[in-house]
Design an enzyme around this catalytic site. Structure first.
Site, PDB file in Angstrom:
ATOM      1  N   LYS A 174       0.869  -1.269   0.029  1.00 57.16           N
ATOM      2  CA  LYS A 174      -0.074   0.061  -0.085  1.00 57.16           C
ATOM      3  C   LYS A 174       0.781   1.163  -0.037  1.00 57.16           C
ATOM      4  O   LYS A 174       0.683   2.159  -0.764  1.00 57.16           O
ATOM      5  CB  LYS A 174      -0.927  -0.155   1.117  1.00 57.16           C
ATOM      6  CG  LYS A 174      -2.114   1.262   1.225  1.00 57.16           C
ATOM      7  CD  LYS A 174      -2.495   1.573   2.555  1.00 57.16           C
ATOM      8  CE  LYS A 174      -1.721   2.482   3.115  1.00 57.16           C
ATOM      9  NZ  LYS A 174      -2.438   3.025   4.471  1.00 57.16           N
ATOM     10  N   ASP A 219      -6.208   0.599   0.037  1.00 60.48           N
ATOM     11  CA  ASP A 219      -6.371   0.783   1.270  1.00 60.48           C
ATOM     12  C   ASP A 219      -7.735   0.166   1.929  1.00 60.48           C
ATOM     13  O   ASP A 219      -8.299  -0.420   0.981  1.00 60.48           O
ATOM     14  CB  ASP A 219      -5.954   1.957   2.113  1.00 60.48           C
ATOM     15  CG  ASP A 219      -7.206   2.681   1.791  1.00 60.48           C
ATOM     16  OD1 ASP A 219      -8.105   2.480   0.933  1.00 60.48           O
ATOM     17  OD2 ASP A 219      -7.263   3.908   2.327  1.00 60.48           O
TER      18      ASP A 219
END
Ligand code: SF4
Length: 235
Positions: free
Chosen positions: A140, A159
């Site tokens: 991420k 996310d």
């Protein structure tokens, strides 16, 4: 598409135009909304690639306002890998508190800075492999650094907001953010990849909230199948 693994969803892929229709609507709908913390740091504070990486590392499981304030405190004291590596871990802890897991994150920040200097000459890497080789940097963080700091159009950053909302839209049918990322490479036209995080995070913070999404006030309600939504919030 050899660089990315194939989708894990067993559902038939929706037409790409469905993704495009929602993304076009979101582009307009989020125009006047507050930017997420990482984009705000770059736009308002001209964050460097290094600072974008550190702020993203701090942001895991932390509210945007806390991430933003903690990042500004840390960067005011140490703006470069050299300066940050020289700070005692306790000082970093104090500067970034109350971000979640601030003790672990302080250790990761210090060690990432040390390795950045030792292995990369202080320059923030530009590849997924190099970025994720640094302490505390997962997919991420690496994807967001590639998109926000290096202007990559080849990455999708997933996310918790992107994972939740992509499933509500029926774009994917996945159990983890990593599965969602891989599925999105298949289902979304490349022109949207870099924008998916910005649009869906903004929407997730303001409208399509985790527990009580505000479906009654949602500008894209007519396009959304609301998969898995059982309770909605007040308008
Ligand atoms: S209609 Fe509801 S579930 Fe769909 S995007 Fe809007 S707030 Fe989210």
């Amino acid at each position: 598409m050899p660089r990315h693994a194939s989708a894990t969803s067993s559902a038939p892929a929706p037409p790409r135009r469905q993704v495009g229709a929602i993304m076009r609507r979101l582009k307009v709908a989020i125009r006047d909304m507050e930017l997420p913390a990482i984009e705000k740091l770059q736009e308002d504070n001209a964050a460097t690639a290094f600072q974008t990486m550190i702020a993203t590392l701090l942001s895991a499981q932390t509210k945007d306002a806390v991430t933003h304030a903690a990042s500004l405190r840390l960067f005011a004291r140490a703006a470069t890998p050299e300066a940050m590596a020289a700070l005692p871990a306790k000082t970093i802890e104090r500067l970034i508190y109350p971000v979640s897991f601030y003790r672990n994150k302080a250790r990761h920040v210090k060690e990432a800075c040390r390795q950045l200097l030792e292995r990369f000459g202080g320059v923030t890497p530009r590849t997924m492999e190099e970025l994720t080789s640094l302490p505390g940097v997962g997919r991420k963080t690496a994807n967001l650094v590639m998109i926000v700091a290096h202007q990559s159009a080849d990455n999708i950053c997933v996310d918790t907001h992107v994972h939740r909302i992509a499933n509500r839209f029926g774009w994917v049918e996945t159990r983890t953010p990593e599965q969602t990322e891989m599925a999105l490479y298949e289902v979304a036209a490349k022109r949207w990849w870099a924008d998916i995080n910005l649009y869906l995070v903004t929407w997730g913070q303001q409208v399509c909230k985790p527990v009580y999404p505000r479906c009654g006030a949602c500008a894209i309600a007519g396009l959304c199948p609301r998969i898995g939504v059982t309770r909605t919030g007040r308008v």
